[in-house]
Design an enzyme around this catalytic site. Sequence first.
Site, PDB file in Angstrom:
ATOM      1  N   HIS A   1       0.788  -1.240   0.000  1.00 51.14           N
ATOM      2  CA  HIS A   1       0.000   0.000   0.000  1.00 51.14           C
ATOM      3  C   HIS A   1       0.813   1.279   0.000  1.00 51.14           C
ATOM      4  CE1 HIS A   1      -3.998  -1.753   0.822  1.00 51.14           C
ATOM      5  NE2 HIS A   1      -3.277  -2.719   1.383  1.00 51.14           N
TER       6      HIS A   1
ATOM      7  N   LYS B   1      -7.878  14.109   4.692  1.00 49.08           N
ATOM      8  CA  LYS B   1      -7.135  12.841   4.704  1.00 49.08           C
ATOM      9  C   LYS B   1      -6.150  12.928   5.853  1.00 49.08           C
ATOM     10  CE  LYS B   1      -6.007  13.938   0.395  1.00 49.08           C
ATOM     11  NZ  LYS B   1      -6.404  12.767  -0.367  1.00 49.08           N
ATOM     12  N   ARG B   2      -5.405  11.863   6.129  1.00 52.69           N
ATOM     13  CA  ARG B   2      -4.416  11.954   7.190  1.00 52.69           C
ATOM     14  C   ARG B   2      -3.420  13.071   6.914  1.00 52.69           C
ATOM     15  NH1 ARG B   2      -4.164   8.077  11.477  1.00 52.69           N
ATOM     16  NH2 ARG B   2      -2.194   9.121  11.938  1.00 52.69           N
TER      17      ARG B   2
ATOM     18  N   LYS C   1       1.210  14.408   1.446  1.00 51.31           N
ATOM     19  CA  LYS C   1      -0.146  14.748   0.996  1.00 51.31           C
ATOM     20  C   LYS C   1      -0.319  16.258   0.805  1.00 51.31           C
ATOM     21  CE  LYS C   1      -2.099  10.657   3.314  1.00 51.31           C
ATOM     22  NZ  LYS C   1      -2.761   9.834   2.289  1.00 51.31           N
TER      23      LYS C   1
ATOM     24  N   THR D   1      -8.201   6.816  -1.924  1.00 52.06           N
ATOM     25  CA  THR D   1      -9.572   6.332  -2.068  1.00 52.06           C
ATOM     26  C   THR D   1     -10.538   7.475  -1.763  1.00 52.06           C
ATOM     27  OG1 THR D   1      -9.277   5.441   0.157  1.00 52.06           O
ATOM     28  CG2 THR D   1      -9.238   3.869  -1.653  1.00 52.06           C
TER      29      THR D   1
ATOM     30  N   LYS E   1     -14.226   8.815  -3.399  1.00 52.65           N
ATOM     31  CA  LYS E   1     -15.451   9.149  -2.648  1.00 52.65           C
ATOM     32  C   LYS E   1     -15.970  10.517  -3.045  1.00 52.65           C
ATOM     33  CE  LYS E   1     -13.508   6.390   1.012  1.00 52.65           C
ATOM     34  NZ  LYS E   1     -12.545   6.423   2.121  1.00 52.65           N
TER      35      LYS E   1
HETATM   36  C1  475 Z   1      -2.106   4.644   0.790  1.00 51.18           C
HETATM   37  N1  475 Z   1      -0.757   2.691   6.127  1.00 51.18           N
HETATM   38  C2  475 Z   1      -3.257   5.120  -0.086  1.00 51.18           C
HETATM   39  C3  475 Z   1      -4.540   3.153   0.708  1.00 51.18           C
HETATM   40  O1  475 Z   1      -4.628   1.127  -0.547  1.00 51.18           O
HETATM   41  C4  475 Z   1      -4.093   3.933  -0.514  1.00 51.18           C
HETATM   42  C5  475 Z   1       1.438   1.780   6.702  1.00 51.18           C
HETATM   43  C6  475 Z   1       2.299   1.416   7.710  1.00 51.18           C
HETATM   44  C7  475 Z   1       1.916   1.529   8.992  1.00 51.18           C
HETATM   45  C8  475 Z   1       0.678   2.028   9.276  1.00 51.18           C
HETATM   46  N2  475 Z   1      -0.159   2.392   8.288  1.00 51.18           N
HETATM   47  C9  475 Z   1       0.192   2.266   7.037  1.00 51.18           C
HETATM   48  C10 475 Z   1      -0.606   2.791   4.828  1.00 51.18           C
HETATM   49  O2  475 Z   1       0.412   2.528   4.265  1.00 51.18           O
HETATM   50  C11 475 Z   1      -1.761   3.279   4.085  1.00 51.18           C
HETATM   51  O3  475 Z   1      -2.813   3.578   4.641  1.00 51.18           O
HETATM   52  N3  475 Z   1      -1.606   3.368   2.777  1.00 51.18           N
HETATM   53  C12 475 Z   1      -2.680   3.851   1.942  1.00 51.18           C
HETATM   54  O4  475 Z   1      -3.426   2.744   1.457  1.00 51.18           O
HETATM   55  C13 475 Z   1      -5.340   1.918   0.345  1.00 51.18           C
HETATM   56  O5  475 Z   1      -5.231   4.378  -1.194  1.00 51.18           O
HETATM   57  O6  475 Z   1      -2.736   5.770  -1.213  1.00 51.18           O
HETATM   58  O7  475 Z   1      -1.383   5.741   1.285  1.00 51.18           O
END
Ligand code: 475
Length: 816
Positions: free
Chosen positions: A356, A544-545, A550, A652, A656
């Site tokens: 991700h 968003k976060r 970002k 995502t 939305k």
């Molecule tokens: C992306 N979280 C979005 C979304 O695929 C994408 C990683 C390590 C530790 C804790 N949290 C994480 C993420 O990496 C994360 O939320 N990634 C997000 O996943 C779904 O749409 O672009 O940043």
Amino acid sequence: MGYDLSKEEIKEKILGKLKRNFGKTLEEATQDQIYKSCALSIRDVIVEKWTDANKQMLNQGLKRLYYLSAEFLMGRALVNNMINLHLLKDYQEVLTDLGLNLENIEEQERDAGLGNGGLGRLAACFLDSLSTLDFPVTGCSIRYEFGLFKQRILDGEQVEVDDNWLEAGNVWEIARPEEQVEVKYGGELEEVWTERGLKINHKNYYSVLAIPYDYPVMGYMSEMPATLRLWSARAKTELDMHYFNRGDYSKAMQERELAEVISKVLYPEDNHEQGRQLRLKQFYFFTSATMQHIVRKHKANYGDLHTLPNYFTVQINDTHPTLAIPELMRILMDEEGMGWDEAFDICSRIFNYTNHTIMAEALERWEEDMFKALLPRIYEIIKVINDKFCDSLWKIYPGEWDKISKMAIISYHEIRMANLCIAVCNKVNGVSKLHGEIIKSRTFRDFYIVFPDKFLGITNGITPRRWLAKANQPLTKLLCDHIGDGFLKDYKEMDRIEDLLDNQKFLDDFMEVKHQNKIHLRDHLKKTQGIEINENTIFDVHAKRLHEYKRQLLKVLHILHLYNLKKENPQVHIEPCTFLFAAKASPGYVRAKNIIRLILAVADLVNNDPDTKDILRVVFIENYSVSEAEILIPATDISEQISTAGLEASGTGNMKFMMNGAVTLGTMDGANVEIYEAVGDDNIFIFGATEQEISRMERFGTYKPGLYYEQNTDLRLALNRLIDGSLHVANDRQFSDLYHSLLFGEMQRADQYYLLYDFASYTQAYEQIVSAYVDKERWKRMAAMNTAKSGRFSSDRTINEYNELIWHLRKMSERK
Ligand code: 475
């Protein structure tokens, strides 16, 4: 066609629950008891379907997906369940007859905030889609006692408040203590010879009980409710009687506390991993419990473990659940007596991994010694996987030590979980087309060369049930009036909206819905935060976060620029705009928290200056969460998706907003690229460096932000506001850190996220989107076009792709 429940029955059920569960009549009941009675009445309907479906699934010998994720950001369930059972209208009518109001009742439910952001919310959308498509699935995670912290704004800063979401009880969950398992940590290994050969003995370990709590997740008009299984940690003995008998009560409790801390709290970092021991304990806790459960269940139903891959497939949501792999190896070998090759073959057929993020700080690595002490047997297994993997690489790349050590699972005293996943898993996927390409060409390039068939990109999606039917009931009604309600089950039907784009009445109604949603947000903000906004201005939203990549900060610089324009020349026309920010910052991320301070300070400046207060309004929405998003997104005109190209894996939120008729102002990043393809050049505003441009600058180190500061007066003046005393801050800390990070940076890395590079083109794109907005005829078509083209971003499409390319699940066939 709803679930077969008449209004009379609904009423009886609710009143019956009140009476039997709480000993109350309607007149005596509290709002919370009324909420719980409604929820229980709905739960009955779902649980009945759920029980039948699970039995049916076994009879039909269907394969089941286990979706393992450290996070599921579910939000509230009540109204969503009513919608998915097609019972919303009936419930609304019954409640009105009883003199009650569903909106008030709904607010009694606490959000299940068991996730940080994108990754956790994606998992929640997937459960909805899997159930809607009648695929059997269990999502597995941790029953965190405290979900993501609640955010309050106090004295111009973020303050974190704990989220004790289970405090008032949780009506959706069903505890299953009869299915508890034991998870073991620490200790030593001993090899003993038995008649069946060498056996590993694990001694002196300490163990924790994992108690499952199951939640049925009801998809839209589904025959196959999904299961969300959350594991809760409990000590094996409540009290240590040895200490208790001597009167040392706190010692007697100690073990219990040590055990239970495992499922106490969700780590609040998004896109970031710090390698802490408790986090590793959490990951092993829920993956070990899940794998033990799967093996137990398979043995009970089918006996022979060799057929495991025919009945189970496991998706690992980011690397957090990777330990499921060595844990299954351990169970198959140490407990079931299987040989290495057989066990490995089974694992390589069962497991798949989704990546991700490519942010280096988010890649999960564990310090070898800490890992080995906590999980000695798992460590050993990983070591053997690593040895065999490196041997195989040696055959492909003889003598190329550098390459092999980069690809190794254990190297430089660290265990790298992504490498373990790629070495073992059947498929590895990115979450958008662009991200899929980036992992192949950069992040995991060396692996891609060795395993070209493993890698794929599957673009994320969102469930139209929550993000349209639940969040935006007025728009859903309008769409249903024109194209029927088929689009909620079949996303392709959304294409039919395009035929309505020449229908003036439809477009006017579309904009009227947007207007009503803006009023709804206005009232909500007044009620919850005492903030006034004007619904007749543009609502421009960045939600968003909070993360530097970002680029909330880019948006702030732009607002300061608009402010400067007005101050410099009071005659200049600026279209009235409300800039809404919503973002949680991880508590330890100092710069992110500073950016929140800055947003609040800029709000203070702009909103109180008589020259600008009616034109520019800056609002920070507290505690962004699923429920806040449901109010904010439908009210948005401009969707800010402005990450540095190449860094947002998909996004995502972008989908939305689009689905709810907002127009995107964004970079060519993540799924924005595909939104651009879907709506066409005329219906989106793209700006900024492309991923190729950025990666070229990265490679050659040619980016010099100072140049842009010197040459662009608007930019310089905006940036100077951070340090020239214009911004008032309570404790007098200015924003020199942010200023400094953009112009000088640390270790020669100034402006890592290319804000100054993109500033000019952002400003231009903003002007363009605003001129589109003021052209009412143009805008309404554009907004409606975005909704019309959003079908392909339904998570139903995403799930179908996963299924065709990875899982190969069969749907439950018609019953009876
Ligand atoms: C992306 N979280 C979005 C979304 O695929 C994408 C990683 C390590 C530790 C804790 N949290 C994480 C993420 O990496 C994360 O939320 N990634 C997000 O996943 C779904 O749409 O672009 O940043």
